[in-house]
Every structure is written in structure tokens, then in C-alpha cells.
Design a protein around this motif. Structure first.
Motif, PDB file in Angstrom:
ATOM      1  N   ALA A  67       0.818  -1.217   0.000  1.00 51.30           N
ATOM      2  CA  ALA A  67       0.000   0.000   0.000  1.00 51.30           C
ATOM      3  C   ALA A  67       0.851   1.265   0.000  1.00 51.30           C
ATOM      4  CB  ALA A  67      -0.927   0.008   1.212  1.00 51.30           C
ATOM      5  N   THR A  68       2.129   1.159   0.433  1.00 48.32           N
ATOM      6  CA  THR A  68       2.992   2.337   0.513  1.00 48.32           C
ATOM      7  C   THR A  68       3.687   2.662  -0.801  1.00 48.32           C
ATOM      8  OG1 THR A  68       4.904   1.035   1.275  1.00 48.32           O
ATOM      9  CG2 THR A  68       3.427   1.931   2.969  1.00 48.32           C
ATOM     10  N   TYR A  69       3.556   1.786  -1.786  1.00 46.47           N
ATOM     11  CA  TYR A  69       4.181   2.083  -3.082  1.00 46.47           C
ATOM     12  C   TYR A  69       3.348   1.595  -4.269  1.00 46.47           C
ATOM     13  CZ  TYR A  69       5.818  -2.802  -3.324  1.00 46.47           C
ATOM     14  OH  TYR A  69       5.890  -4.184  -3.373  1.00 46.47           O
ATOM     15  N   LEU A  70       2.084   1.282  -4.031  1.00 42.16           N
ATOM     16  CA  LEU A  70       1.213   0.756  -5.077  1.00 42.16           C
ATOM     17  C   LEU A  70       1.124   1.674  -6.279  1.00 42.16           C
ATOM     18  CD1 LEU A  70      -0.868  -1.380  -6.009  1.00 42.16           C
ATOM     19  CD2 LEU A  70      -2.611  -0.066  -4.774  1.00 42.16           C
ATOM     20  N   GLU A  71       1.209   2.987  -6.031  1.00 38.09           N
ATOM     21  CA  GLU A  71       1.029   3.935  -7.124  1.00 38.09           C
ATOM     22  C   GLU A  71       2.173   3.948  -8.122  1.00 38.09           C
ATOM     23  OE1 GLU A  71       2.616   6.500  -3.641  1.00 38.09           O
ATOM     24  OE2 GLU A  71       1.383   4.723  -3.955  1.00 38.09           O
ATOM     25  N   TYR A  72       3.351   3.456  -7.730  1.00 34.58           N
ATOM     26  CA  TYR A  72       4.507   3.592  -8.611  1.00 34.58           C
ATOM     27  C   TYR A  72       4.421   2.770  -9.898  1.00 34.58           C
ATOM     28  CZ  TYR A  72       6.812   6.909  -5.697  1.00 34.58           C
ATOM     29  OH  TYR A  72       7.108   8.064  -5.036  1.00 34.58           O
ATOM     30  N   PRO A  73       3.956   1.518  -9.848  1.00 36.73           N
ATOM     31  CA  PRO A  73       3.743   0.815 -11.121  1.00 36.73           C
ATOM     32  C   PRO A  73       2.743   1.544 -12.024  1.00 36.73           C
ATOM     33  CG  PRO A  73       3.748  -0.739  -9.306  1.00 36.73           C
ATOM     34  CD  PRO A  73       3.741   0.632  -8.695  1.00 36.73           C
ATOM     35  N   ILE A  74       1.740   2.179 -11.403  1.00 30.58           N
ATOM     36  CA  ILE A  74       0.751   2.933 -12.172  1.00 30.58           C
ATOM     37  C   ILE A  74       1.401   4.166 -12.801  1.00 30.58           C
ATOM     38  CG2 ILE A  74      -1.438   4.207 -12.036  1.00 30.58           C
ATOM     39  CD1 ILE A  74      -2.133   2.422  -9.605  1.00 30.58           C
ATOM     40  N   LEU A  75       2.276   4.826 -12.050  1.00 28.61           N
ATOM     41  CA  LEU A  75       2.969   5.997 -12.566  1.00 28.61           C
ATOM     42  C   LEU A  75       3.916   5.629 -13.706  1.00 28.61           C
ATOM     43  CD1 LEU A  75       3.749   7.876  -9.230  1.00 28.61           C
ATOM     44  CD2 LEU A  75       2.213   8.626 -11.048  1.00 28.61           C
ATOM     45  N   VAL A  76       4.523   4.447 -13.617  1.00 31.18           N
ATOM     46  CA  VAL A  76       5.404   3.986 -14.698  1.00 31.18           C
ATOM     47  C   VAL A  76       4.606   3.861 -15.996  1.00 31.18           C
ATOM     48  CG1 VAL A  76       6.722   2.005 -15.557  1.00 31.18           C
ATOM     49  CG2 VAL A  76       7.090   2.830 -13.225  1.00 31.18           C
ATOM     50  N   VAL A  77       3.408   3.300 -15.903  1.00 35.06           N
ATOM     51  CA  VAL A  77       2.557   3.149 -17.088  1.00 35.06           C
ATOM     52  C   VAL A  77       2.183   4.518 -17.656  1.00 35.06           C
ATOM     53  CG1 VAL A  77       0.313   2.349 -17.929  1.00 35.06           C
ATOM     54  CG2 VAL A  77       1.640   0.914 -16.376  1.00 35.06           C
ATOM     55  N   GLN A  78       1.783   5.447 -16.779  1.00 34.86           N
ATOM     56  CA  GLN A  78       1.366   6.775 -17.243  1.00 34.86           C
ATOM     57  C   GLN A  78       2.531   7.552 -17.857  1.00 34.86           C
ATOM     58  OE1 GLN A  78      -1.566   8.908 -14.612  1.00 34.86           O
ATOM     59  NE2 GLN A  78      -1.216   7.148 -13.280  1.00 34.86           N
ATOM     60  N   ASP A  79       3.699   7.454 -17.249  1.00 32.94           N
ATOM     61  CA  ASP A  79       4.874   8.129 -17.814  1.00 32.94           C
ATOM     62  C   ASP A  79       5.259   7.514 -19.153  1.00 32.94           C
ATOM     63  OD1 ASP A  79       5.334  10.189 -16.108  1.00 32.94           O
ATOM     64  OD2 ASP A  79       7.186   9.414 -15.247  1.00 32.94           O
ATOM     65  N   SER A  80       5.067   6.216 -19.296  1.00 37.42           N
ATOM     66  CA  SER A  80       5.358   5.554 -20.567  1.00 37.42           C
ATOM     67  C   SER A  80       4.445   6.074 -21.672  1.00 37.42           C
ATOM     68  CB  SER A  80       5.195   4.030 -20.431  1.00 37.42           C
ATOM     69  OG  SER A  80       6.109   3.511 -19.485  1.00 37.42           O
ATOM     70  N   ILE A  81       3.177   6.305 -21.331  1.00 36.31           N
ATOM     71  CA  ILE A  81       2.234   6.873 -22.304  1.00 36.31           C
ATOM     72  C   ILE A  81       2.661   8.287 -22.686  1.00 36.31           C
ATOM     73  CG2 ILE A  81      -0.151   7.635 -22.665  1.00 36.31           C
ATOM     74  CD1 ILE A  81      -1.010   5.332 -20.802  1.00 36.31           C
ATOM     75  N   LEU A  82       3.055   9.068 -21.673  1.00 32.46           N
ATOM     76  CA  LEU A  82       3.540  10.423 -21.941  1.00 32.46           C
ATOM     77  C   LEU A  82       4.768  10.410 -22.844  1.00 32.46           C
ATOM     78  CD1 LEU A  82       3.297  12.462 -18.603  1.00 32.46           C
ATOM     79  CD2 LEU A  82       2.317  13.053 -20.824  1.00 32.46           C
ATOM     80  N   LEU A  83       5.661   9.477 -22.583  1.00 32.66           N
ATOM     81  CA  LEU A  83       6.872   9.361 -23.385  1.00 32.66           C
ATOM     82  C   LEU A  83       6.528   9.078 -24.842  1.00 32.66           C
ATOM     83  CD1 LEU A  83       9.921   9.135 -23.760  1.00 32.66           C
ATOM     84  CD2 LEU A  83       9.785   6.769 -22.965  1.00 32.66           C
ATOM     85  N   LEU A  84       5.594   8.160 -25.064  1.00 24.78           N
ATOM     86  CA  LEU A  84       5.187   7.834 -26.433  1.00 24.78           C
ATOM     87  C   LEU A  84       4.548   9.035 -27.127  1.00 24.78           C
ATOM     88  CD1 LEU A  84       3.734   4.228 -25.950  1.00 24.78           C
ATOM     89  CD2 LEU A  84       5.883   4.870 -27.063  1.00 24.78           C
ATOM     90  N   LEU A  85       3.747   9.805 -26.380  1.00 28.10           N
ATOM     91  CA  LEU A  85       3.118  10.998 -26.960  1.00 28.10           C
ATOM     92  C   LEU A  85       4.174  12.033 -27.361  1.00 28.10           C
ATOM     93  CD1 LEU A  85      -0.010  11.582 -24.668  1.00 28.10           C
ATOM     94  CD2 LEU A  85      -0.005  10.924 -27.085  1.00 28.10           C
ATOM     95  N   ILE A  86       5.144  12.239 -26.479  1.00 24.04           N
ATOM     96  CA  ILE A  86       6.194  13.214 -26.776  1.00 24.04           C
ATOM     97  C   ILE A  86       7.000  12.779 -28.002  1.00 24.04           C
ATOM     98  CG2 ILE A  86       8.357  14.218 -25.928  1.00 24.04           C
ATOM     99  CD1 ILE A  86       7.132  14.154 -23.122  1.00 24.04           C
TER     100      ILE A  86
END
Length: 205
Positions: A67-86
Motif C-alpha cells: 500500500a505504501t508504493y502501489l502507485e509507482y507501477p501505475i505511474l510507470v505506465v502513465q509516464d510511458s504513455i507520456l513518453l510515447l506521446l512526446i
């Protein structure tokens, strides 16, 4: 731990995880709408993505509560999408397989030995902090907020503040705590800078 602390911890964990599920969506939506990457630093995004991968791997390796780091895998996915858009809007999609291979290989190297991931986390704080400072430099050089989402940076500031408290109430890991204190300050700095440039544009209009 007092019951009130358990309740406070649950609220922080749930709110931080939920916010991170949508943290990058305003920025993704903004880029997809304007189809322009002005003001968005590719280098900062790459460093931030690397920092997320290292931190999630460190927490998992040391058996921290998920529960203390659950968001990080989600952030990796979102940053990957941002990277592809850029890469797409800058006409550099041919580089996407290279970036993907580099991150996969890097993640595999992190898991070879425990000392590697411990050393990587110390570097990770510097890397993540540098990514925020790089974004600040990009803002200063353009002199405007460009296509930066203030909401995304405001939410990022809140989640780091929340994680300061969850770390204090659970593991007490000083390295992790230092990371979140540094990132809170830098995320807040970017957030206030974006707000300032948006205010200046409205004032001059």
C-alpha cells in the motif's frame, strides 16, 4: 500505534494511490489535445521514469507494505504513455524501442543483487530531484508554462507530502523519507512556477 493513526494512515495510503491513478491524466489529455510538447522536458520525463522504476523495485525488494508504493507501477505506465506521446509529436517514434529496451535491461540489472538496488535508490533520489530541476530549467528557458499541467504538479506535491507521513508511520526508512522531502519541495516549486507563468500570461492579456 493508536487507532487514530491507523485511520490517518489508511486515508493517506488510499488518497495517494487514488490520486496517482489519475496523476498524469491531465498532462496526457493536454498533450493529446494540443499535439504540441512545448515546455515539456523529455529529459526530465526519462529521469522521472527511471526514478519510479528504481523506487518501486527497492520497496518490493525490501518487503515494504504494498500500500505504501502501489502507485509507482501505475505511474510507470502513465509516464510511458507520456513518453510515447512526446516521441510521436516530436517525430521521434523510431526511438521508442530503444528506450523500452534500455528500461527493461536496467530493471533486470537492478534485481541481480540486493546491494545494487540499495545503491540505486540513493542515486534515484538525485535522479528524481534532477528531473524536477530539469523541468524547471525548461520552464525558465521558455519563459512560459507551455503545455505543462498545473493540476498534475499540484497532485504530485500532495502525494509526496502524504508519503512523508506514511513512511514515518510505517517503515521509518530515512532514505525513503529524504527522497519524499526533496521531491515535495521540488514538485511544489514546479507547481508554483507554472501558476506564476499562467498568472503572468493572463495579466498581460
Amino acid at each position: 500505534m493508536q487507532p487514530i493513526n491507523f485511520m490517518f494512515l489508511d486515508v493517506l495510503n488510499i488518497s495517494a494511490s487514488f490520486i496517482c491513478m489519475i496523476l498524469k491524466l491531465p498532462q496526457i489529455a493536454l498533450l493529446a489535445h494540443v499535439k504540441c510538447t512545448k515546455g515539456v522536458s523529455l529529459r526530465a520525463l526519462l529521469m522521472e521514469l527511471a526514478g519510479y522504476i528504481v523506487f518501486a523495485t527497492y520497496q518490493r525488494h525490501h518487503g515494504s507494505p504494498i500500500a505504501t508504493y502501489l502507485e509507482y507501477p501505475i505511474l510507470v505506465v502513465q509516464d510511458s504513455i507520456l513518453l510515447l506521446l512526446i516521441l510521436h509529436y516530436d517525430g521521434n517514434m523510431r526511438l521508442s524501442p530503444i528506450y523500452s529496451l534500455a528500461y527493461v535491461v536496467g530493471w533486470q540489472l537492478l534485481t541481480l543483487q540486493g546491494w545494487i538496488i540499495d545503491l540505486a535508490l540513493s542515486f534515484c533520489t538525485f535522479l528524481s530531484g534532477s528531473s524536477k530541476f530539469t523541468q524547471l530549467q525548461c520552464l525558465w528557458s521558455t519563459g512560459e508554462a507551455g503545455q505543462i499541467s498545473a493540476l498534475t504538479w499540484g497532485l504530485a506535491t500532495y502525494t509526496c507530502i502524504a508519503r512523508i507521513f506514511t513512511t514515518l508511520l510505517t517503515t521509518g526508512d530515512r532514505v525513503v523519507l529524504t527522497r519524499f522531502v526533496v521531491l515535495t519541495a521540488l514538485n511544489g516549486w514546479v507547481f508554483l512556477t507554472v501558476l506564476y507563468y499562467r498568472w503572468r500570461v493572463k495579466k498581460l492579456a
